[in-house]
Motif scaffolding. Structure first.
Motif, short mmCIF file in Angstrom:
data_model
loop_
_atom_site.label_atom_id
_atom_site.label_comp_id
_atom_site.label_asym_id
_atom_site.label_seq_id
_atom_site.Cartn_x
_atom_site.Cartn_y
_atom_site.Cartn_z
N ALA A 42 -58.66 7.46 -46.38
CA ALA A 42 -58.00 8.95 -45.65
C ALA A 42 -58.40 9.19 -44.38
O ALA A 42 -57.63 9.41 -43.33
N ARG A 45 -58.87 6.23 -41.19
CA ARG A 45 -57.85 6.52 -41.36
C ARG A 45 -56.41 7.16 -39.96
O ARG A 45 -55.99 7.26 -39.04
N SER A 46 -57.10 8.48 -40.57
CA SER A 46 -56.26 9.60 -40.23
C SER A 46 -57.21 10.13 -38.40
O SER A 46 -56.40 10.36 -37.52
N LEU A 74 -57.10 18.85 -40.40
CA LEU A 74 -56.72 17.04 -41.40
C LEU A 74 -56.93 17.80 -42.76
O LEU A 74 -58.45 18.85 -42.87
N VAL A 81 -51.25 13.54 -47.08
CA VAL A 81 -52.39 13.91 -45.85
C VAL A 81 -51.76 14.09 -44.60
O VAL A 81 -51.20 13.70 -44.53
N LEU A 83 -52.02 15.76 -41.13
CA LEU A 83 -52.63 15.89 -39.61
C LEU A 83 -51.87 17.07 -38.59
O LEU A 83 -50.45 16.17 -38.63
N VAL A 88 -48.95 12.55 -42.86
CA VAL A 88 -49.18 11.27 -42.42
C VAL A 88 -49.22 10.21 -42.99
O VAL A 88 -49.93 9.55 -42.48
N SER A 89 -48.78 10.21 -44.43
CA SER A 89 -49.34 10.20 -45.52
C SER A 89 -48.71 8.91 -45.73
O SER A 89 -50.17 7.44 -46.28
N ILE A 92 -50.76 6.07 -41.75
CA ILE A 92 -51.95 5.99 -42.11
C ILE A 92 -52.10 4.94 -43.05
O ILE A 92 -53.75 4.28 -42.81
#
Length: 235
Positions: A42, A45-46, A74, A81, A83, A88-89, A92
């Motif tokens: 994650a 990805r973020s 983050l 998650v 950002l 943005v769970s 991403i």
């Protein structure tokens, strides 16, 4: 006392290719052990998402360095998650961000900047931490107290990923999911920095055709045995 061997929290490392069941197993294993679960995928990805939104190419080292040094915040809240304050769970977890994570994770500047973050998150966990990724047991925590390497057939992994995407309303053809997965496997395994591979002392777990709850039980037993030998009375 034996427990004095731990000057910081014990680590359980779970590595393996996409779709092998790492996230599910890591989350449930962390719950069973009472440990913190850290999804390193994650994190990458973020970074990929933040770069895309900032107009920075995923292979632009200078741009990525500026992004990482520019206060990209983050935060992990359970399974969520954040950002820079935005959840943005879901954003991403798209196929595009899977590809982006594979690209940015191969950039030396990104790996250098995030290595210490991952180590701090792990060793500063209250009781211990379960980290899942592709180089946890080989690079991030080569001294992890317990290491697992999960794998499964290409078809089984693609089917799992396809089902996850369908649950999120993303109707991506299975053939496309399989092709993207194989491309990422190749990129992750052949990259010069921190390639995907099992640590020599990792416990290999084949998950093809096996219910992931059974995999969790197996990993819990193995982890408990090893942690108890090092830290009596735990978990």
């Amino acid at each position: 006392m034996v427990c004095a061997l731990f000057v910081s929290a014990p680590i359980v490392a779970i590595d393996g290719p996409a779709g092998a069941g790492k996230s599910t197993v890591a989350r449930q294993l962390a719950h069973r052990l009472g440990f913190t679960m850290i999804d390193t995928g994650a994190i990458y990805r973020s970074v990929a998402l933040a770069a895309q939104r900032a107009g920075v190419s995923w292979d632009d080292d200078e741009g990525l360095a500026r992004l990482l040094h520019g206060g990209m915040e983050l935060v992990f809240q359970g399974d969520r998650v954040l950002l820079t304050g935005e959840d943005v769970s879901e954003a991403i977890r798209t196929p595009d961000m899977s590809r982006g994570a594979s690209v940015v994770s191969a950039r030396p500047v990104v790996r250098r900047e995030l290595l210490q973050l991952q180590r701090d998150l792990g060793r500063h966990a209250r009781r211990g931490a379960v980290l899942e990724g592709r180089d946890i047991g080989t690079v991030v925590f080569p001294d992890a107290e317990v290491k697992f390497f999960l794998t499964a057939s290409d078809e089984a992994r693609a089917a799992r990923r396809h089902a996850e995407l369908l649950e999120k309303g993303l109707d991506v053809p299975l053939a496309e999911v399989l092709a993207d997965q194989r491309r990422r496997d190749r990129d992750d395994s052949e990259r010069a920095i921190a390639p995907l591979k099992a640590a020599p002392d990792a416990i290999r777990v084949e998950t093809t055709g096996i219910d992931l709850q059974e995999v969790v039980e197996h990993c819990f037993r193995e982890a408990s045995i090893r942690l108890t030998h090092l830290m009596p009375g735990q978990p």
